[in-house]
Enzyme design. Structure first.
Site, PDB file in Angstrom:
ATOM      1  N   ASN A  10      25.246  38.853  39.890  1.00 38.12           N
ATOM      2  CA  ASN A  10      26.556  38.223  39.690  1.00 38.12           C
ATOM      3  C   ASN A  10      27.524  38.934  40.629  1.00 38.12           C
ATOM      4  O   ASN A  10      27.916  40.064  40.378  1.00 38.12           O
ATOM      5  CB  ASN A  10      26.973  38.390  38.220  1.00 38.12           C
ATOM      6  CG  ASN A  10      28.392  37.913  37.962  1.00 38.12           C
ATOM      7  OD1 ASN A  10      29.019  37.282  38.827  1.00 38.12           O
ATOM      8  ND2 ASN A  10      28.906  38.200  36.772  1.00 38.12           N
ATOM      9  N   TRP A  11      27.882  38.230  41.696  1.00 39.01           N
ATOM     10  CA  TRP A  11      28.734  38.869  42.712  1.00 39.01           C
ATOM     11  C   TRP A  11      30.190  38.959  42.265  1.00 39.01           C
ATOM     12  O   TRP A  11      31.007  39.610  42.915  1.00 39.01           O
ATOM     13  CB  TRP A  11      28.652  38.094  44.037  1.00 39.01           C
ATOM     14  CG  TRP A  11      27.315  38.132  44.713  1.00 39.01           C
ATOM     15  CD1 TRP A  11      26.150  38.680  44.226  1.00 39.01           C
ATOM     16  CD2 TRP A  11      26.991  37.596  46.003  1.00 39.01           C
ATOM     17  NE1 TRP A  11      25.131  38.512  45.138  1.00 39.01           N
ATOM     18  CE2 TRP A  11      25.617  37.846  46.240  1.00 39.01           C
ATOM     19  CE3 TRP A  11      27.717  36.915  46.987  1.00 39.01           C
ATOM     20  CZ2 TRP A  11      24.972  37.446  47.415  1.00 39.01           C
ATOM     21  CZ3 TRP A  11      27.075  36.517  48.154  1.00 39.01           C
ATOM     22  CH2 TRP A  11      25.713  36.784  48.367  1.00 39.01           C
ATOM     23  N   LYS A  12      30.521  38.266  41.185  1.00 39.17           N
ATOM     24  CA  LYS A  12      31.908  38.242  40.683  1.00 39.17           C
ATOM     25  C   LYS A  12      32.870  37.825  41.809  1.00 39.17           C
ATOM     26  O   LYS A  12      32.464  37.041  42.676  1.00 39.17           O
ATOM     27  CB  LYS A  12      32.274  39.604  40.066  1.00 39.17           C
ATOM     28  CG  LYS A  12      31.237  40.029  39.011  1.00 39.17           C
ATOM     29  CD  LYS A  12      31.672  41.156  38.137  1.00 39.17           C
ATOM     30  CE  LYS A  12      30.569  41.478  37.131  1.00 39.17           C
ATOM     31  NZ  LYS A  12      30.928  42.519  36.186  1.00 39.17           N
ATOM     32  N   HIS A  98      30.896  34.701  30.456  1.00 37.89           N
ATOM     33  CA  HIS A  98      30.910  36.122  30.832  1.00 37.89           C
ATOM     34  C   HIS A  98      32.085  36.807  30.128  1.00 37.89           C
ATOM     35  O   HIS A  98      33.144  36.201  29.955  1.00 37.89           O
ATOM     36  CB  HIS A  98      31.031  36.273  32.353  1.00 37.89           C
ATOM     37  CG  HIS A  98      30.774  37.671  32.813  1.00 37.89           C
ATOM     38  ND1 HIS A  98      31.719  38.660  32.705  1.00 37.89           N
ATOM     39  CD2 HIS A  98      29.665  38.250  33.326  1.00 37.89           C
ATOM     40  CE1 HIS A  98      31.195  39.795  33.158  1.00 37.89           C
ATOM     41  NE2 HIS A  98      29.957  39.577  33.534  1.00 37.89           N
ATOM     42  N   GLU A 100      34.187  38.798  31.122  1.00 37.95           N
ATOM     43  CA  GLU A 100      35.432  38.814  31.912  1.00 37.95           C
ATOM     44  C   GLU A 100      36.169  37.485  31.767  1.00 37.95           C
ATOM     45  O   GLU A 100      37.403  37.453  31.799  1.00 37.95           O
ATOM     46  CB  GLU A 100      35.104  39.136  33.379  1.00 37.95           C
ATOM     47  CG  GLU A 100      34.752  40.619  33.524  1.00 37.95           C
ATOM     48  CD  GLU A 100      33.772  40.951  34.632  1.00 37.95           C
ATOM     49  OE1 GLU A 100      33.540  40.113  35.508  1.00 37.95           O
ATOM     50  OE2 GLU A 100      33.229  42.078  34.594  1.00 37.95           O
ATOM     51  N   GLU A 168      25.331  41.623  27.498  1.00 35.70           N
ATOM     52  CA  GLU A 168      26.083  42.579  28.311  1.00 35.70           C
ATOM     53  C   GLU A 168      27.134  43.271  27.442  1.00 35.70           C
ATOM     54  O   GLU A 168      28.192  42.692  27.172  1.00 35.70           O
ATOM     55  CB  GLU A 168      26.799  41.853  29.459  1.00 35.70           C
ATOM     56  CG  GLU A 168      25.893  41.059  30.362  1.00 35.70           C
ATOM     57  CD  GLU A 168      26.521  40.810  31.731  1.00 35.70           C
ATOM     58  OE1 GLU A 168      25.892  41.183  32.717  1.00 35.70           O
ATOM     59  OE2 GLU A 168      27.636  40.275  31.808  1.00 35.70           O
ATOM     60  N   GLY A 174      30.304  47.807  34.652  1.00 35.67           N
ATOM     61  CA  GLY A 174      31.040  48.473  35.725  1.00 35.67           C
ATOM     62  C   GLY A 174      31.470  49.900  35.401  1.00 35.67           C
ATOM     63  O   GLY A 174      32.305  50.471  36.088  1.00 35.67           O
ATOM     64  N   SER A 214      25.833  47.966  34.150  1.00 31.88           N
ATOM     65  CA  SER A 214      25.468  49.179  34.887  1.00 31.88           C
ATOM     66  C   SER A 214      23.968  49.311  35.140  1.00 31.88           C
ATOM     67  O   SER A 214      23.426  50.414  35.083  1.00 31.88           O
ATOM     68  CB  SER A 214      26.024  50.420  34.180  1.00 31.88           C
ATOM     69  OG  SER A 214      27.450  50.368  34.157  1.00 31.88           O
ATOM     70  N   GLY A 235      25.787  43.289  38.302  1.00 33.62           N
ATOM     71  CA  GLY A 235      27.073  43.126  38.975  1.00 33.62           C
ATOM     72  C   GLY A 235      27.127  43.972  40.231  1.00 33.62           C
ATOM     73  O   GLY A 235      26.612  43.601  41.283  1.00 33.62           O
ATOM     74  N   GLY A 236      27.743  45.155  40.122  1.00 32.71           N
ATOM     75  CA  GLY A 236      27.976  46.023  41.276  1.00 32.71           C
ATOM     76  C   GLY A 236      26.766  46.226  42.179  1.00 32.71           C
ATOM     77  O   GLY A 236      26.869  46.113  43.408  1.00 32.71           O
TER      78      GLY A 236
HETATM   79  P1  13P Z   1      27.773  45.822  36.490  1.00 38.27           P
HETATM   80  O1  13P Z   1      26.321  45.727  36.897  1.00 38.27           O
HETATM   81  O2  13P Z   1      28.676  46.042  37.664  1.00 38.27           O
HETATM   82  O3  13P Z   1      27.976  46.765  35.366  1.00 38.27           O
HETATM   83  O4  13P Z   1      28.190  44.348  35.942  1.00 38.27           O
HETATM   84  C1  13P Z   1      27.409  43.732  34.999  1.00 38.27           C
HETATM   85  C2  13P Z   1      27.870  42.335  34.851  1.00 38.27           C
HETATM   86  O5  13P Z   1      28.961  42.093  34.336  1.00 38.27           O
HETATM   87  C3  13P Z   1      27.000  41.272  35.349  1.00 38.27           C
HETATM   88  O6  13P Z   1      27.423  40.022  34.913  1.00 38.27           O
END
Ligand code: 13P
Length: 254
Positions: A10-12, A98, A100, A168, A174, A214, A235-236
């Site tokens: 997920n590149w956000k 998600h 967020e 999650e 993150g 993470s 994510g990251g």
């Molecule tokens: P991180 O891997 O950056 O913690 O993010 C997880 C995430 O929200 C994937 O959707």
């Protein structure tokens, strides 16, 4: 029934045209080198990069997904993107609910349910996200929160072919913090139980439940080897091709 491990990025809200295409090309090249990987790969770039990433992935076994969708097929919804538009852009998956979006856009379980159902209508698979906040975890409410999110946001016609669940924990996203492997397995097993009650045992056993929060090359094996963990939503670490691929390789599932 064997559930194929899904390694999803997920590149956000990250990536301009040049670096997004470079990242996709690097992932595609590495996946091609793997020949016939035992797991499935997916990248979910921002809307603006979907068509160019699709081109960059050509010939590689990497699926394309989006990060959100509107529940209507078209119409007067300024700024929104419909399931048909995503399908048209080459998506096979879309992330819904998600944390967020639940937080930033006040998305409810009801809304997420409608989005997932609309995704199915367009032939997209929905990745439905759930997870507790730190306060909820500290209050011992993790399982209850996840249960309510599953019951509210998973459509009644969800099954192992059209739906993936992503657990999650909000506090692990993150932050570099993660639950223990035991905690993750406990939640995933509880989620599968709730899915079995709601959708039947057959559907629940076929449905993939990803862990997200993470995930890094160094902890991939610990989480991805758990019996009820069927992949990762990253994510990251999905923003670096080397890390994304290392997670897959280290998982022991690919
Ligand atoms: P991180 O891997 O950056 O913690 O993010 C997880 C995430 O929200 C994937 O959707």
């Amino acid at each position: 029934m064997a559930r194929k491990t899904l390694i999803a990025g997920n590149w956000k809200m990250n990536g301009l045209l040049a670096d997004g295409v470079d990242l996709a090309k690097a992932v595609a090249a590495e996946v091609k080198k793997m020949g016939k990987p035992g797991c499935e790969f997916l990248v979910c770039p921002p809307f603006t990069l979907l068509t160019s990433v699709k081109k960059a992935l050509r010939g590689a076994k990497v699926a394309l997904g989006a990060q959100d969708v509107h529940f209507n097929p078209k119409g007067a919804h300024t700024g929104d993107i419909s399931p048909l538009m995503l399908k048209d852009a080459g998506c096979q998956y879309v992330i819904v609910g998600h944390s967020e979006r639940r937080a930033d856009h006040k998305e409810s379980n009801e809304l997420i349910n409608k989005k997932a159902a609309a995704a199915y209508e367009a032939g997209l698979k929905a990745i439905i996200c759930i997870g507790e906040t730190l306060a909820e975890r500290e209050a011992g409410k993790t399982i209850d929160v996840c249960k309510a999110q599953i019951l509210g946001s998973v459509p009644d016609n969800a099954d192992g072919t059209n739906t993936v669940i992503a657990y999650e924990p909000v506090w692990a996203i993150g932050t570099g913090k993660t639950p223990t492997a035991e905690d993750v397995e406990e939640v995933h097993a509880a989620v599968r139980k709730v899915l079995a009650k709601k959708l039947g045992k057959g559907n629940a056993n076929k449905m993939r439940i990803l862990y997200g929060g993470s995930v890094k090359p160094g902890n991939a094996k610990e989480f991805l080897s758990l019996p009820d963990v069927d992949g990762a939503l990253i994510g990251g670490a999905s923003l670096k091709a080397d890390d994304f691929i290392a997670i897959a390789k280290n998982s022991g599932q690919c």
